[in-house]
Design a protein around this motif. Structure first.
Motif, PDB file in Angstrom:
ATOM      1  N   LEU A 178       0.816  -1.281   0.119  1.00  0.00           N
ATOM      2  CA  LEU A 178      -0.179   0.003   0.266  1.00  0.00           C
ATOM      3  C   LEU A 178       1.259   1.499   0.003  1.00  0.00           C
ATOM      4  O   LEU A 178       2.045   1.749   0.489  1.00  0.00           O
ATOM      5  CB  LEU A 178      -0.664   0.012   1.072  1.00  0.00           C
ATOM      6  N   LEU A 179       0.599   2.060  -1.064  1.00  0.00           N
ATOM      7  CA  LEU A 179       1.606   3.372  -0.743  1.00  0.00           C
ATOM      8  C   LEU A 179       1.153   4.545   0.008  1.00  0.00           C
ATOM      9  O   LEU A 179      -0.043   3.934   1.010  1.00  0.00           O
ATOM     10  CB  LEU A 179       0.647   3.941  -2.189  1.00  0.00           C
ATOM     11  N   GLN A 180       2.248   4.631   0.756  1.00  0.00           N
ATOM     12  CA  GLN A 180       2.831   5.608   1.778  1.00  0.00           C
ATOM     13  C   GLN A 180       1.762   6.996   1.521  1.00  0.00           C
ATOM     14  O   GLN A 180       3.055   7.315   0.625  1.00  0.00           O
ATOM     15  CB  GLN A 180       3.608   5.444   2.798  1.00  0.00           C
ATOM     16  N   ILE A 181       0.785   7.285   2.219  1.00  0.00           N
ATOM     17  CA  ILE A 181       0.558   8.509   1.751  1.00  0.00           C
ATOM     18  C   ILE A 181      -0.233   8.921   3.878  1.00  0.00           C
ATOM     19  O   ILE A 181      -0.385   8.861   4.506  1.00  0.00           O
ATOM     20  CB  ILE A 181      -0.867   8.526   1.235  1.00  0.00           C
ATOM     21  N   PRO A 182       0.542  10.185   3.581  1.00  0.00           N
ATOM     22  CA  PRO A 182       1.407  10.891   5.211  1.00  0.00           C
ATOM     23  C   PRO A 182      -0.564  12.080   4.917  1.00  0.00           C
ATOM     24  O   PRO A 182      -0.756  12.389   4.410  1.00  0.00           O
ATOM     25  CB  PRO A 182       2.136  11.778   5.276  1.00  0.00           C
ATOM     26  N   ALA A 232       4.626  -1.075  -8.648  1.00  0.00           N
ATOM     27  CA  ALA A 232       4.102  -1.205  -8.279  1.00  0.00           C
ATOM     28  C   ALA A 232       3.227  -1.062  -6.972  1.00  0.00           C
ATOM     29  O   ALA A 232       3.460  -1.885  -6.514  1.00  0.00           O
ATOM     30  CB  ALA A 232       2.843  -1.597  -9.730  1.00  0.00           C
ATOM     31  N   TYR A 233       2.630  -0.147  -6.731  1.00  0.00           N
ATOM     32  CA  TYR A 233       1.904   0.801  -5.213  1.00  0.00           C
ATOM     33  C   TYR A 233      -0.141   0.169  -5.491  1.00  0.00           C
ATOM     34  O   TYR A 233      -0.288   0.784  -5.626  1.00  0.00           O
ATOM     35  CB  TYR A 233       2.192   1.601  -4.718  1.00  0.00           C
ATOM     36  N   ARG A 234      -0.927  -0.956  -4.409  1.00  0.00           N
ATOM     37  CA  ARG A 234      -1.977   0.216  -4.259  1.00  0.00           C
ATOM     38  C   ARG A 234      -2.171   1.028  -3.671  1.00  0.00           C
ATOM     39  O   ARG A 234      -1.306   1.259  -2.776  1.00  0.00           O
ATOM     40  CB  ARG A 234      -1.981  -1.204  -3.116  1.00  0.00           C
ATOM     41  N   LEU A 235      -3.289   1.430  -3.989  1.00  0.00           N
ATOM     42  CA  LEU A 235      -3.670   2.845  -3.753  1.00  0.00           C
ATOM     43  C   LEU A 235      -5.005   2.832  -3.191  1.00  0.00           C
ATOM     44  O   LEU A 235      -5.704   1.644  -3.362  1.00  0.00           O
ATOM     45  CB  LEU A 235      -3.929   3.379  -5.236  1.00  0.00           C
ATOM     46  N   PRO A 236      -4.909   3.711  -2.381  1.00  0.00           N
ATOM     47  CA  PRO A 236      -6.272   3.038  -0.679  1.00  0.00           C
ATOM     48  C   PRO A 236      -8.169   3.654  -2.260  1.00  0.00           C
ATOM     49  O   PRO A 236      -7.403   4.097  -3.342  1.00  0.00           O
ATOM     50  CB  PRO A 236      -6.126   4.892  -0.271  1.00  0.00           C
TER      51      PRO A 236
END
Length: 108
Positions: A22-26, A68-72
C-alpha cells in the motif's frame, strides 16, 4: 507459472492485488501542509468487476527503482478519471495526502 506480469514501465503487476504494498500517504492537518510527492509513471487497476477493482500506481523512486503500489480505494475515481482523459499526463509528479480522513492526489 508466474503470478505476475511486468508492465510497460518495468513494474511487476501481480494478479493478487494484496501482493502489492500500500502506498504510504501522510495525514495532513490542512491543505496548507505539503503531502508526499511521488514520481508516478502510470496508473491502472487490478482485478475484475466481480472480484473488485483495485487502483494501482507505478512509481519510480529517487534511486530509480520502479514498483507498483496499491492505492486506497477512495482514489479509484481519481485513477479512473486520469485513465479516461484521452491524454496521458504520466509520467508526472503527484502529491498525495490524507485530509480529513480522505486520501487526495494532485498531479503537479
Amino acid at each position: 507459472m508466474k503470478d505476475y506480469k511486468v508492465n510497460q514501465r518495468g513494474a511487476k503487476i501481480y494478479s493478487d492485488p494484496n501482493k502489492h504494498e500500500l502506498l504510504q500517504i501522510p495525514t495532513l492537518k490542512n491543505t496548507n501542509e505539503d503531502g508526499m510527492v511521488y514520481h508516478v509513471l502510470s496508473l491502472g487497476v487490478i482485478g475484475t468487476h466481480s472480484t473488485g477493482m483495485v487502483p494501482v500506481a507505478t512509481i519510480k523512486d529517487s534511486e530509480g527503482k520502479v514498483a507498483a503500489y496499491r492505492l486506497p480505494p477512495a482514489l479509484a475515481d481519481w485513477v479512473a478519471f486520469n485513465m479516461g482523459l484521452g491524454v496521458n499526463v504520466f509520467p508526472s509528479d503527484v502529491e498525495f495526502g490524507i485530509i480529513d480522513g480522505r486520501p487526495n492526489a494532485e498531479v503537479l
